[in-house]
Design a protein around this motif. Structure first.
Motif, PDB file in Angstrom:
ATOM      1  N   SER A 667       0.833  -1.213   0.000  1.00 21.85           N
ATOM      2  CA  SER A 667       0.000   0.000   0.000  1.00 21.85           C
ATOM      3  C   SER A 667       0.860   1.252   0.000  1.00 21.85           C
ATOM      4  O   SER A 667       0.544   2.245  -0.677  1.00 21.85           O
ATOM      5  N   LEU A 668       1.962   1.224   0.754  1.00 18.24           N
ATOM      6  CA  LEU A 668       2.831   2.398   0.805  1.00 18.24           C
ATOM      7  C   LEU A 668       3.505   2.650  -0.545  1.00 18.24           C
ATOM      8  O   LEU A 668       3.580   3.794  -1.012  1.00 18.24           O
ATOM      9  N   MET A 669       3.991   1.583  -1.192  1.00 12.34           N
ATOM     10  CA  MET A 669       4.652   1.763  -2.485  1.00 12.34           C
ATOM     11  C   MET A 669       3.672   2.194  -3.562  1.00 12.34           C
ATOM     12  O   MET A 669       4.028   2.937  -4.487  1.00 12.34           O
ATOM     13  N   GLU A 670       2.413   1.735  -3.476  1.00 11.27           N
ATOM     14  CA  GLU A 670       1.409   2.198  -4.436  1.00 11.27           C
ATOM     15  C   GLU A 670       1.085   3.668  -4.237  1.00 11.27           C
ATOM     16  O   GLU A 670       0.764   4.374  -5.197  1.00 11.27           O
ATOM     17  N   SER A 671       1.154   4.145  -2.991  1.00  9.60           N
ATOM     18  CA  SER A 671       0.863   5.565  -2.720  1.00  9.60           C
ATOM     19  C   SER A 671       1.968   6.477  -3.232  1.00  9.60           C
ATOM     20  O   SER A 671       1.740   7.671  -3.431  1.00  9.60           O
ATOM     21  N   ALA A 672       3.183   5.942  -3.429  1.00  5.30           N
ATOM     22  CA  ALA A 672       4.319   6.751  -3.909  1.00  5.30           C
ATOM     23  C   ALA A 672       4.968   6.025  -5.073  1.00  5.30           C
ATOM     24  O   ALA A 672       5.959   5.312  -4.896  1.00  5.30           O
ATOM     25  N   CYS A 680      11.830  -1.506 -12.217  1.00  4.70           N
ATOM     26  CA  CYS A 680      10.898  -2.266 -11.411  1.00  4.70           C
ATOM     27  C   CYS A 680       9.480  -2.111 -11.942  1.00  4.70           C
ATOM     28  O   CYS A 680       8.669  -3.043 -11.892  1.00  4.70           O
ATOM     29  N   LEU A 681       9.156  -0.907 -12.507  1.00  6.03           N
ATOM     30  CA  LEU A 681       7.835  -0.704 -13.091  1.00  6.03           C
ATOM     31  C   LEU A 681       7.668  -1.540 -14.350  1.00  6.03           C
ATOM     32  O   LEU A 681       6.607  -2.126 -14.592  1.00  6.03           O
ATOM     33  N   ASP A 682       8.719  -1.621 -15.209  1.00  4.46           N
ATOM     34  CA  ASP A 682       8.649  -2.463 -16.397  1.00  4.46           C
ATOM     35  C   ASP A 682       8.488  -3.913 -16.017  1.00  4.46           C
ATOM     36  O   ASP A 682       7.757  -4.671 -16.674  1.00  4.46           O
ATOM     37  N   GLU A 683       9.178  -4.298 -14.962  1.00  2.00           N
ATOM     38  CA  GLU A 683       9.101  -5.692 -14.519  1.00  2.00           C
ATOM     39  C   GLU A 683       7.696  -6.025 -14.050  1.00  2.00           C
ATOM     40  O   GLU A 683       7.205  -7.122 -14.279  1.00  2.00           O
ATOM     41  N   PRO A 782      -0.058  10.865   0.071  1.00  2.24           N
ATOM     42  CA  PRO A 782      -1.215  11.665   0.502  1.00  2.24           C
ATOM     43  C   PRO A 782      -1.646  11.352   1.930  1.00  2.24           C
ATOM     44  O   PRO A 782      -2.085  12.218   2.667  1.00  2.24           O
ATOM     45  N   ALA A 783      -1.522  10.090   2.310  1.00  2.00           N
ATOM     46  CA  ALA A 783      -1.869   9.687   3.678  1.00  2.00           C
ATOM     47  C   ALA A 783      -1.153   8.377   3.969  1.00  2.00           C
ATOM     48  O   ALA A 783      -0.830   7.601   3.063  1.00  2.00           O
ATOM     49  N   TRP A 784      -0.895   8.133   5.259  1.00  9.29           N
ATOM     50  CA  TRP A 784      -0.242   6.894   5.635  1.00  9.29           C
ATOM     51  C   TRP A 784      -1.232   5.749   5.598  1.00  9.29           C
ATOM     52  O   TRP A 784      -2.356   5.880   6.101  1.00  9.29           O
ATOM     53  N   PRO A 785      -0.863   4.619   5.002  1.00 14.19           N
ATOM     54  CA  PRO A 785      -1.786   3.470   4.980  1.00 14.19           C
ATOM     55  C   PRO A 785      -2.035   2.939   6.391  1.00 14.19           C
ATOM     56  O   PRO A 785      -1.200   3.073   7.285  1.00 14.19           O
ATOM     57  N   GLY A 786      -3.200   2.327   6.599  1.00 15.40           N
ATOM     58  CA  GLY A 786      -3.564   1.814   7.909  1.00 15.40           C
ATOM     59  C   GLY A 786      -2.804   0.548   8.262  1.00 15.40           C
ATOM     60  O   GLY A 786      -2.320  -0.186   7.394  1.00 15.40           O
ATOM     61  N   LEU A 787      -2.725   0.296   9.572  1.00 18.26           N
ATOM     62  CA  LEU A 787      -2.042  -0.901  10.065  1.00 18.26           C
ATOM     63  C   LEU A 787      -2.956  -1.617  11.058  1.00 18.26           C
ATOM     64  O   LEU A 787      -2.530  -2.089  12.095  1.00 18.26           O
TER      65      LEU A 787
END
Length: 794
Positions: A667-672, A680-683, A782-787
């Motif tokens: 979730s964090l990597m998708e947010s940034a 890594c995106l091509d992969e 935009p916001a920290w993902p929940g845990l």
């Protein structure tokens, strides 16, 4: 006619009186003895160094000491030599003598005003004009004179082994003359018992007198354990003796009777000390015995049996004590038979000291602190003075009793001077045992033979193979190892740095604080009864300073919360440029670590809000990503890499277990999206249909700024043949171009098995330096993902 004769006679008498006065005034100056010159007495030049003066003084003092030199003028010469050394060894007094020449001992050396200089030089006034009788200080008092440096370096540390009786005096103190006979008799009585004697001349040693709190002469004070206590009673020999006895702690010597002697002897294991019992026919414990108990209080426990009581007849008969002479018995592990005995009428201090000093350790003592370890197993200094320490690592349970007894039996039959036997409980000295047993991966009971090579803790050691069960085979193997070691010292092959031992008898902090507070209150009460306000000022100043600090802290704490809220509101209204700027050097400067460890907390749903979302402005949480399998290895490596940065007040350290929260990193990597490299995106586009290949975030490190909602990313180091080309982190991303070949990185996911967990954080230290400099790329979210949810365990 008669009146004229009487007038002439009165004129004649007046003339004679004036003639006598003039002769007294000028006759002494014309026929006076040569001036006292300390340089001539010692035979040194005016430019002699302190080392030369001290060397000459020692030689002359040995030559002219009245105990060795029986010539009639030896005592006077010894006094001159001592007085000369007192002047020349003190730089201030030496400078005054060089400037003013022959000065009286109590002459004020302050320079007179310039206008009166000639008058002072032409008419010099001292007590020799009236021939005042002066009491010359004899050599017995001269050897007790104290200087400030001598007091701080010698007397003060020695007061923890014996009490001191100190007299404050001066040359013009006429009251001191009246107490001098009593003082001399007291010194002759107490000094042979081992009590330290000191004399402070307040005219010369004003700094020492102020340090002791003595402002009047004569004064007598006692010094013990670094604490000064003033004598406030009439000066009599019996009162001074009682005063010295009252300085000693109350429970130094335990009175032993028929009902308590077995308990006294059998408590050696808990206190880890030998026991000494003195038998004598006296209701009061002799002062000499109390002083010996105080000197060896850290090594031996002392008891006293009054043979004149009926309650002690059983213990006297048990050990067959002769009631006609004082007797001392020393017990070690065997409480039925004494290890050593002395019996003599009129015991001397030297005999008792030698008796106790030679038996101050048990046959097999337990290592309870570093001081005992240093004395029992000293550092090797010369080849012929080797000391091998045979150490048993054992436990406290019932299953270890037979093992410990077998080790004691072996030590009893091997009493060579080169060997020292000891044992240690693993639970109470865990760091020491872990260091000695980690290489062989063994568990207690084990026997280790070691030799200390440096005071810093370096040792050479070897573990006896097969462990230690107390069998005959174990004793035979240990005996062969010790015999081989005495022939070939290189047999000790293992090398280690031992940590400092825990002090098992150290009292709790609260108890230490209560004891210190009690001492201050007792001193304040004593000063309130006997001392004047000038002497009480340091104590009062300390009390009021402590109260001021206490109330000041409460007031500051009361207003600190509102101040922090205002500061946080001001920081939220800063310009975007300020928000984007890197942390200032004052807030994120690397400081030396204040602790010898790094606090790393786990990031869970409970600590998530406080450690990230609600983190104070300007604070950063450095989070390590790990799994259950890699937790221990990565945490040790992580703590080692960030230890040098742990002194910063704005950095916090946590770890996140992806086995429990596997979706948080995704979730964090998708947010940034900018946090992922282009390859890594091509992969991901090539493998978008496959679900078997999941991202492995083990070894990643995140620097999270919870207030500004950005993070910096560290990717682990890959190893193998493509180690150099497969490293990737934010610091490389900031310098690498878009056209850089990425073939090795595209194949790194297929070679996940080549990752060595221990080396994943090898470059974390360099990354932390760039984080402190503020040169790492920042990835905003935009916001920290929940845990909130925890991934179920498979």
């Amino acid at each position: 006619m008669k009146q004229k004769k009487m007038g002439g006679w009165s004129v004649f008498v007046s003339g004679c009186v004036w003639a006598i006065l003039l002769l007294a005034l000028f006759g002494d100056s014309l026929a006076s003895a040569p001036e006292f010159d300390p340089y001539k007495v010692l035979g040194v030049s005016r430019h002699a160094s302190q080392a030369e003066i001290k060397k000459v003084y020692k030689r002359l003092a040995r030559e002219w000491h009245p105990d060795k030199n029986k010539s009639p003028g030896a005592e006077d010469m010894f006094i001159k030599i001592t007085k000369s050394y007192e002047i020349l060894s003190n730089e201030e007094r030496r400078a005054n003598y060089d400037r003013f020449g022959q000065m009286d001992e109590n002459q004020n050396f302050a320079r007179a005003p310039q206008g009166f200089r000639h008058f002072q030089d032409s008419f010099y006034f001292d007590e020799s004009f009236f021939h005042f009788p002066r009491t010359s200080r004899d050599f017995t008092e001269s050897k007790h004179l104290l200087h400030f440096n001598q007091y701080m370096n010698e007397v003060l540390p020695d007061s923890f082994k014996r009490p001191y009786l100190i007299k404050i005096t001066s040359e013009w103190c006429f009251t001191c003359i009246h107490i001098e006979p009593v003082w001399k008799d007291t010194v002759l009585e107490l000094e042979p018992l081992g009590i330290g004697i000191g004399v402070v001349d307040i005219g010369y040693e004003r700094q020492l007198a102020n340090h002791l709190g003595a402002h009047r002469t004569p004064s007598i004070l006692g010094l013990i354990n670094g604490k000064v206590t003033f004598f406030h009673y009439s000066v009599a020999r019996e009162h001074l003796r009682q005063f010295v006895e009252s300085l000693l702690p109350q429970k130094l010597v335990e009175k032993v009777t028929d009902n308590s002697y077995l308990e006294f002897l059998n408590s050696w294991r808990e206190e880890n000390k030998p026991r000494v019992i003195m038998f004598d026919v006296a209701s009061n414990i002799p002062l000499l015995y109390k002083l010996t108990a105080f000197a060896y209080k850290d090594y031996v426990r002392f008891g006293y049996v009054d043979m004149g009581l009926t309650e002690t007849s059983q213990v006297v008969q048990s050990f067959n004590i002769n009631t006609y002479a004082p007797t001392m018995l020393l017990f070690k592990e065997n409480t039925e038979k004494p290890a050593d005995v002395i019996q003599a009428r009129g015991m001397k201090k030297q005999i008792i000291d030698e008796f106790v000093s030679n038996n101050r350790f048990l046959l097999v003592p337990r290592l309870v602190n570093q001081k005992l370890f240093d004395e029992l197993c000293p550092v090797k200094q010369f080849h012929r003075r080797r000391k091998y320490c045979v150490l048993l690592v054992t436990g406290e349970g019932e299953q270890f009793v037979s093992v410990n007894e077998a080790f004691f039996d072996f030590a009893s039959s091997n009493t060579k001077e080169v060997l020292r036997f000891a044992y240690v409980y693993q639970r109470k000295q865990q760091p020491l045992c872990d260091t000695l047993l980690k290489k062989d991966d063994t568990t207690p009971p084990q026997v280790i033979v070691l030799e200390r090579r440096s005071a810093a803790g370096r040792v050479l050691y070897r573990t006896v193979t097969g462990g230690w069960n107390g069998s005959d085979d174990d004793k035979h193997r240990l005996h062969e190892l010790l015999e081989l070691l005495q022939r070939d010292p290189s047999y000790l092959t293992n090398d280690a740095m031992l940590p400092e031992l825990n002090n098992e008898f150290a009292s709790m902090f609260l108890i230490q604080w209560i004891n210190t507070a009690y001492d201050y209150l007792a001193q304040f009460y004593f000063d309130l009864l006997y001392s004047n306000w000038r002497e009480m000022m340091p104590v009062l100043s300390l009390i009021f300073s402590a109260l001021f600090i206490l109330f000041g802290t409460v007031i500051i704490q009361a207003f600190s919360d509102s101040g922090e809220e205002k500061t946080s509101k001001q920081k939220t209204t800063d310009s975007p440029k300020t928000a984007e700027s890197s942390p200032g050097p004052e807030s994120t400067s690397s400081r030396p670590p204040k602790k010898n460890f790094v606090e790393v907390t786990e990031l869970t749903d409970i600590t998530y809000m406080s450690n990230l979302v609600r983190l104070k402005p300007g604070h950063i949480n450095v989070v390590l990503i790990l799994t259950d399998a890699s937790k221990q290895v990565l945490l040790r490596k992580f703590a080692k890499e960030v230890y040098s940065f742990s002194g910063s007040q704005t950095l916090h350290y946590s770890f996140l277990n992806v086995d429990k929260h596997s979706q948080w990193m995704d979730s964090l990597m998708e947010s940034a999206p900018d946090a992922r490299p282009s390859d890594c995106l091509d992969e991901e586009e090539e493998e978008e249909d496959t679900t078997s290949n999941k991202s492995d975030y083990t070894g990643h490190v995140l620097a999270l700024n919870g207030h500004k909602k950005y993070f910096c990313l560290f990717r682990p180091v890959f190893t193998g043949e493509e180690a150099e080309s497969s490293r990737w982190s934010d610091e490389d991303a900031s310098t690498a171009g878009p056209s850089k070949p990425s073939r090795s990185r595209s194949s790194s996911r297929q070679k996940a098995t080549t990752l060595e967990i221990h080396h994943k954080l090898d470059r974390l230290g360099l990354w932390m330096e760039r984080l402190m400099e503020g040169t790492l790329p920042r990835h905003y979210v935009p916001a920290w993902p929940g845990l909130d949810t925890i991934t179920p365990q498979k």
